[in-house]
Structures are given as C-alpha cells and as structure tokens.
Design an enzyme around this catalytic site. Structure first.
Site, mmCIF file in Angstrom:
data_model
loop_
_atom_site.group_PDB
_atom_site.id
_atom_site.type_symbol
_atom_site.label_atom_id
_atom_site.label_comp_id
_atom_site.label_asym_id
_atom_site.label_seq_id
_atom_site.Cartn_x
_atom_site.Cartn_y
_atom_site.Cartn_z
ATOM 1 N N LYS A 35 -36.559 -44.157 -28.434
ATOM 2 C CA LYS A 35 -35.369 -44.029 -27.573
ATOM 3 C C LYS A 35 -35.756 -43.432 -26.227
ATOM 4 O O LYS A 35 -36.832 -42.833 -26.102
ATOM 5 C CB LYS A 35 -34.329 -43.153 -28.275
ATOM 6 C CG LYS A 35 -34.805 -41.726 -28.542
ATOM 7 C CD LYS A 35 -33.822 -40.961 -29.438
ATOM 8 C CE LYS A 35 -34.319 -39.541 -29.694
ATOM 9 N NZ LYS A 35 -33.449 -38.826 -30.662
ATOM 10 N N TYR A 263 -37.451 -23.574 0.664
ATOM 11 C CA TYR A 263 -36.088 -23.108 0.967
ATOM 12 C C TYR A 263 -35.913 -21.631 0.638
ATOM 13 O O TYR A 263 -36.452 -21.127 -0.327
ATOM 14 C CB TYR A 263 -35.065 -23.928 0.186
ATOM 15 C CG TYR A 263 -35.016 -25.381 0.590
ATOM 16 C CD1 TYR A 263 -34.698 -25.743 1.892
ATOM 17 C CD2 TYR A 263 -35.295 -26.377 -0.332
ATOM 18 C CE1 TYR A 263 -34.645 -27.093 2.250
ATOM 19 C CE2 TYR A 263 -35.241 -27.720 0.024
ATOM 20 C CZ TYR A 263 -34.919 -28.069 1.313
ATOM 21 O OH TYR A 263 -34.865 -29.389 1.670
#
Ligand code: PLP
Length: 382
Positions: A35, A263
């Site tokens: 999956k 940042y």
C-alpha cells in the site's frame, strides 16, 4: 538526468527481507503489503520482487492501488481493504481483486457487482477484534457470516478469507493481544457454524509475524519489515533497509559567528564554519520538526541540519569538511556506512518509520537498483 534529491531503492534488500519473512512465516503464506506506493518504494517494483522471492499475495488499501498493479502486469492475488459503500466495485471483480468486507451492506453491493459482471466476488470477511477501525464488531459478526453464507450458496460471492488486524503486536505479553486472539477465535467458530470455511485465516503484521507464531494462521501480512525496518523495538531480526534517501549539495558558504540560518532565524552560528545548502525540504518529506536534532551523512561524517527545514531546502553545518557543490548528502540509508537509518529519523521526528517512508514526496525520484548493483557515485548511477 539531473535531479535534486532521490531515493535509491535496493531491490536486493526487498528480496532478502521477503525471503527472511517467508522463512519466519513457516507454513503460512506471505502477503507483501505494498500500500501507499509500497511504503514509498514503488509498488510495482516491490511487488514484482516480493513475488519473485516467495510472496504469494499482495495487499493494498484502495482499488486504485490494486488496479495499478494489474496495469503493471502483475497477476498475483491481491487483497484490497478500504473503499466506500458507494464505490463501484465491478473493476475489482473484473481484475481478480479480492475485497475485504466489513458489513452485510458491503456484501450486498458486492453481490450486485457479481451479477453485473458475471463474476464471483472473492471476499475476505473482516472482524473487528479490538482495533475499532475496519471490521464487523462481535455483535455484527453473526449477521455478517449468515448473509455471506447465503450469498455464497447463491454463487455470487466466495469467502476466501476471514481476517483481522492487531492493535499492538510489539509486546507478545500484552493482554490486549490475547483479548484480540480470543475474539478472533470466536469469530472463526461462528463463521464455521454458519457454514463458512475459508481457505485463508490471517491476522499478523510484521511484528506479529516475527515474534508471535500463534498469529500466523494461513497467511501473514508484513508491511514495514519488507522494507527493512525492524518492527520490534530493541530487537533485530536481520532485515535490510531498502531505501537510501540522498541529495547533493548545491552551494556552500563560509560564515562566521553570529550568522543567522534559515527562517527566524532559530539558529545562530557560533564559530567559523561551512554551511551546505541541500535541496530537499518538507515538501519532499523531511519533517520540519527535526531541525536541531537530525543529522545527515556527508563524506561519511554525520553533520547537523541547522535552522528550520524549509519547503524545498535545508542547511547543513559541515564544519571544516572539504565539501563543495555536487557532493552527495545521505539523509538515511542502510546504516552500513555510518549514515542514519529511517529508524533514527523516526525517533528525531517523534513518529514511526512508516510515516517517514510514506511521506517522501513525489518530487523525489525513485531509482531502483538490483541486488548486484552497488551505487557509490551519483554520477555513474543514472
Ligand atoms: C499496513 C497494514 C499491514 C502491515 O503492517 P506493518 O506493521 O507495516 O507490518 C498489515 N495489515 C493491514 C490491514 C494493514 O493495514
């Protein structure tokens, strides 16, 4: 071909892990759980390798995933286990995809699909034995098996499996595990009373397969172990991590104390050092919250990611290492050369390896290599 970051997938490791898991499964068959694009490793490639090395079944979540495997020419039996009651399941029947069933309503819609397609719907009845996700509760189960027996007699469905999923297989002494085994035993007995004798009883995930033999039954469903992640904390079964996540430096700069990075800045350089800009970020699956903790391997040395991880890039403090643009940076790999593993990343990010692996973004190119190919240089690889 030029690419900023890529994941090397060692199919030799997948082959090794499949063989090891098939051996651990003893007489039970192996369903390779592929999956979420094979936990990010490429579902068709993993599926083919697993089937070539002893997997009898493939397990996926959705119809779309199942059909992708069929379109890739994979003919092995497939089980899918999540869909909405409104989904049109004709394609599942027409493509020989087995479907998990949670409710009598789902059985009726599969019977309708069987009538439309002139196929027999192969179903695996799922019992909720304690996880409270998919599956019929103990109260609903007798009705489910009664309806299933009726539709089987009518020739519309065939019950190929009765199954469930464990909440916690990491600790074999867990009382919840034993409660689940008891509920599962009752569910099987009630199915038999209703006249349902499926060929496949299945319950075990990776951790259960490797350490709880009484969960093996006819088929086991390893996911994360197939990709080389050890599923039981503190224990090693000899699995080999299949994915190496790497990028290359695109720029370096020499900076002095007091320089802010990324940042904020959340990080201020405290000495003269070299910063390397690495073009992989949270859009590629590098968790934003690992800043200040995670390390990557540069020339075999573990160097810290400094400052906030941005969407597309991050900064690594490489100290005085002779690093220049084009050099390879390994975020995680097998660990054989001292690089971090995905298990290290899971710890840094406060999550499990499943989330790290399935979070690797689509911008990261997947490069599959065979058992005998050992990639040492980026440039010779593609
Ligand atoms: C994902 C999944 C598995 C595989 O679990 P692992 O812990 O990764 O081995 C098995 N069965 C079901 C139903 C799953 O959803």
């Amino acid at each position: 071909m030029s690419t900023l970051a890529r994941a090397l997938i060692d199919l030799g490791a997948i082959a090794h892990n499949t063989t090891l898991l098939a051996r651990a499964a003893g007489s039970a068959g192996l369903m390779a759980v592929v999956k979420a694009n094979g936990f990010g490793h490429g579902a068709p490639q993993v599926a083919r390798t697993a089937v070539a090395n002893g997997a009898a079944w493939l397990g996926v979540t959705s119809l779309r995933e199942a059909l992708e495997l069929r379109e890739a020419g994979i003919t092995a039996p497939i089980l899918m286990w999540l869909y909405t009651p409104l989904d049109d399941l004709d394609a599942a029947l027409l493509n020989d995809v087995d479907v998990s069933v949670n409710s009598a309503e789902a059985l009726e819609s599969l019977a309708a699909a069987a009538e439309r397609t002139s196929r027999v719907a192969a179903v695996h009845l799922k019992a909720d034995t304690g996880l409270s996700r998919a599956g019929a509760t103990a109260a609903e189960w007798p009705h489910l098996v009664t309806v299933a027996a009726k539709l089987q007699t009518a020739g519309l469905i065939r019950v190929r499996g009765v199954w469930s999923h464990l909440a916690h297989a990491e600790d074999p002494g867990d009382p919840g595990l034993h409660r689940q085994l008891d509920v599962f035993a009752t569910a099987r007995a009630q199915a038999a009373e209703a006249g349902i004798e499926p060929a496949l009883i299945h319950l075990a995930n990776s951790a259960a397969l490797l350490q709880i033999p009484q969960t093996h039954f006819d088929l086991v469903r390893p996911g994360v172990a197939l990709y080389g992640v050890e599923p039981v904390p503190g224990r090693s079964f000899g699995l080999r991590p299949a994915m190496t996540l790497e990028a290359r430096v695109i720029l370096t700069k020499r900076v002095g104390p007091g320089t802010g990075v990324s940042y904020g800045p959340d990080h201020i350089v405290d000495r003269e050092t070299t910063l390397a800009l690495v073009p992989i970020g949270f859009a590629d699956g590098v968790p934003r919250r690992v800043s200040g903790q995670a390390r990557v391997s540069v020339h075999g040395t573990r160097c810290p990611i400094v400052g906030r991880v941005a969407m597309d890039q991050m900064v690594v403090d490489v100290g005085n290492l002779p690093v220049s643009a084009g050099d390879r940076v390994v975020l995680f790999g097998s660990g054989q050369d001292g690089e971090p593993t995905v298990a290290d990343w899971a710890q840094w990010a406060g999550t499990n390896a499943h989330e790290i692996l399935t979070g690797i973004g689509t911008r990261v190119e997947r490069v599959h290599v065979g058992e005998d190919v050992r990639i040492t240089s980026w440039r010779t690889a593609t």
